[in-house]
Design an enzyme around this catalytic site. Structure first.
Site, PDB file in Angstrom:
ATOM      1  CD  GLU A  69      -2.498   1.754   0.275  1.00 39.03           C
ATOM      2  OE1 GLU A  69      -2.387   2.947  -0.083  1.00 39.03           O
ATOM      3  OE2 GLU A  69      -3.229   0.920  -0.297  1.00 39.03           O
ATOM      4  CE  LYS A  86      -2.445   8.140   7.212  1.00 36.85           C
ATOM      5  NZ  LYS A  86      -3.254   9.059   8.043  1.00 36.85           N
ATOM      6  N   GLY A  97     -20.940  17.984 -11.935  1.00 38.18           N
ATOM      7  CA  GLY A  97     -21.254  16.564 -11.943  1.00 38.18           C
ATOM      8  C   GLY A  97     -22.392  16.253 -11.002  1.00 38.18           C
ATOM      9  N   GLY A  98     -23.480  15.710 -11.541  1.00 38.10           N
ATOM     10  CA  GLY A  98     -24.664  15.428 -10.736  1.00 38.10           C
ATOM     11  C   GLY A  98     -24.889  13.953 -10.501  1.00 38.10           C
ATOM     12  NE  ARG A 139     -12.292   7.307  -6.797  1.00 36.14           N
ATOM     13  CZ  ARG A 139     -11.600   8.147  -6.033  1.00 36.14           C
ATOM     14  NH1 ARG A 139     -12.131   9.312  -5.679  1.00 36.14           N
ATOM     15  NH2 ARG A 139     -10.391   7.841  -5.621  1.00 36.14           N
ATOM     16  CG  HIS A 145     -48.083  -1.037  12.489  1.00 37.57           C
ATOM     17  ND1 HIS A 145     -48.144  -0.083  11.497  1.00 37.57           N
ATOM     18  CD2 HIS A 145     -48.895  -0.600  13.496  1.00 37.57           C
ATOM     19  CE1 HIS A 145     -48.976   0.873  11.884  1.00 37.57           C
ATOM     20  NE2 HIS A 145     -49.441   0.580  13.092  1.00 37.57           N
TER      21      HIS A 145
END
Length: 471
Positions: free
Chosen positions: A39, A42, A185-186, A273, A450
């Protein structure tokens, strides 16, 4: 280098410690495999440090702020809430750090070796680990999983500076709430940011190039979200082309095609991404990468190189942490010689944590029609749900799409799409029903407690039998 033993040969090497990578390490180590994780930052990856977890923590802050602001409706008198953004961000970091420490400890307890550095695949299937200090070592494994993850996409002309132009990485490092924000961006991430910032007091504009926000989501659910956003003052502009920006002394002016320029204090670029395959040194290894940067795999996540798999955001599957988990388990099962069933990507669970929340599994109405189904649908609003009335949140819809049988009755459940209170926590039974290919007749007899929010799902199912109680 950390935790590196003299022995550098492993049953499995995982390059990348995000959800897909650490899931492979934890699941495989639980089965007795000797595993190394490489990695570069992290363990926990984007999801833990710059994605899912901090985003949902800030959205929960927005929920608390919104709840306190409406407390007088319940007879709870309080002054108008104010936001201490420093405390907000400190709590966000505390949640992240707690989970990071827990994950690190779990990997250590499972005897997973973690190498801190950038892992590159070599032609002989070994992995070269390079540290920021310039040190390097080579480790070998019987198998390799590529799980390098992804990074935010950017836009030419919008250089990320962490102050005015931000991606999701920088949003979580803000030291003050911007007054006016444009979200480019939506999609799911963009709508989460817009919802959170608006609830906390920012003036927000969403700029989406496509005809609707939340592409791929059922149109009835999208309409609920859009109405809610409009009612809260979020300016949603679809079919909008962003041409560029002109930075000012404190903010920037965004140039839009056919519209007046938009002056804002900050811009959040949220256009998706891209896979981080370029960090893996794959040229010459035999692993195939497509033009978009995704590693090519088959339905079992196998690359073109024997013994090398790829999972998570690195491959062209839904970019969801839980999908990465499923892919990791799929690969480990193969390594153990167990039955491995490919992930059914068309039926995975999707959750969007804006206000109102969105959750769905299976086909939308239009997708079902496009797939050749005749369908029967039903929509159940929250206004008649007693628990929704009790908590004061009746905005949204539960929509069910079922296959229409030749006799006109509703058959197999094809999709469940919901918007409303805590639907991300209610999706479980709908997800199971869709994935078990259950019919309406099979699940309609199931009893819902319920009062509960889940009654709306039960009522919607029941209505597709031709009879119902409250709808």
């Amino acid at each position: 280098m950390s935790d590196a033993p003299p022995d550098t040969h492993f049953d499995l090497i995982v390059i990348g410690g995000g959800p897909a990578g650490y899931a492979a390490a934890l699941y495989g180590s639980a089965a007795g495999l000797n595993i190394a994780v490489v990695e570069m930052d992290k363990v926990g990856g984007t999801c833990l440090h710059r994605g899912c977890i901090p985003a949902k923590e800030l959205l929960e802050t927005a929920h608390v702020f919104r709840t306190v602001g409406h407390a007088s409706q319940f007879g709870v008198e309080s002054s108008a809430p104010t936001l201490d953004f420093t405390t907000t961000m400190a709590r966000k970091q505390q949640v992240v750090d707690t989970l990071f420490n827990g994950l690190s400890g779990l990997l250590k307890n499972r005897k997973v070796t973690v190498f801190n550095g950038t892992g590159t695949l070599q032609a002989d299937r070994s992995v070269l680990v390079s540290t920021p200090e310039g040190e390097s070592t080579t480790v070998t494994g019987d198998s390799v999983i590529l799980a390098a993850g992804s990074v935010p996409r950017t836009i030419p002309g919008f250089d990320v500076d962490g102050r005015v132009v931000l991606t999701s990485d920088e949003v979580f490092e803000l030291d003050a709430l911007p007054r006016k924000v444009a979200v480019i961006g939506g999609g799911a991430i963009g709508c989460e940011f817009a919802s959170m910032l608006s609830d906390l007091g920012s003036e927000v504009t969403i700029l989406e190039a496509l005809p609707q926000i939340l592409p791929g989501v059922d149109k009835d659910v999208v309409n609920v979200v859009r109405r809610s956003f409009k009612g809260r003052g979020i300016d949603v502009r679809t079919g909008t082309k962003v041409l560029g920006q002109t930075p000012g002394s404190t903010g920037t002016t965004i140039e839009l095609e056919g519209q007046d320029p938009l002056n804002v204090d900050a811009v959040i670029v949220s256009i998706g991404r891209r896979p981080l395959s370029d960090s893996l040194g794959l040229l010459g290894t035999g692993v195939v990468v497509d033009q978009r940067g995704f590693v090519e795999v088959d339905e079992l996540c196998r690359t073109a190189v024997d013994g090398v798999w790829a999972v998570g955001d690195l491959i062209a599957t839904p970019g969801l942490a839980h999908v990465g988990y499923a892919e990791a388990i799929l690969v480990i099962k193969q390594l153990l010689g167990e039955e491995a069933i490919p992930v059914d990507y068309g039926r995975v669970a999707w959750c969007i944590y804006c206000q109102p929340e969105v959750a769905f599994a299976g086909l939308s109405e239009q997708a079902a029609i496009d797939a050749g189904y005749e369908v029967k649908t039903t929509k159940h609003r929250w206004g008649g749900n007693s628990r929704a009335l009790i908590i004061g949140d009746t905005e949204g819809v539960v929509k069910i799409i079922a296959e229409k049988r030749p006799d006109g009755t509703a058959g197999q459940l094809l999709g469940v799409h919901m918007a409303g209170p805590w639907v991300t926590e209610q999706l479980g039974q709908a997800y199971l029903a869709v994935n078990w290919e259950a019919t309406i007749d099979e699940i309609a007899p199931f009893i819902q407690p319920h009062p509960s929010l889940s009654e709306s799902f039960g009522e919607a199912v029941l209505s597709l039998t031709g009879r119902s109680l409250n709808s």
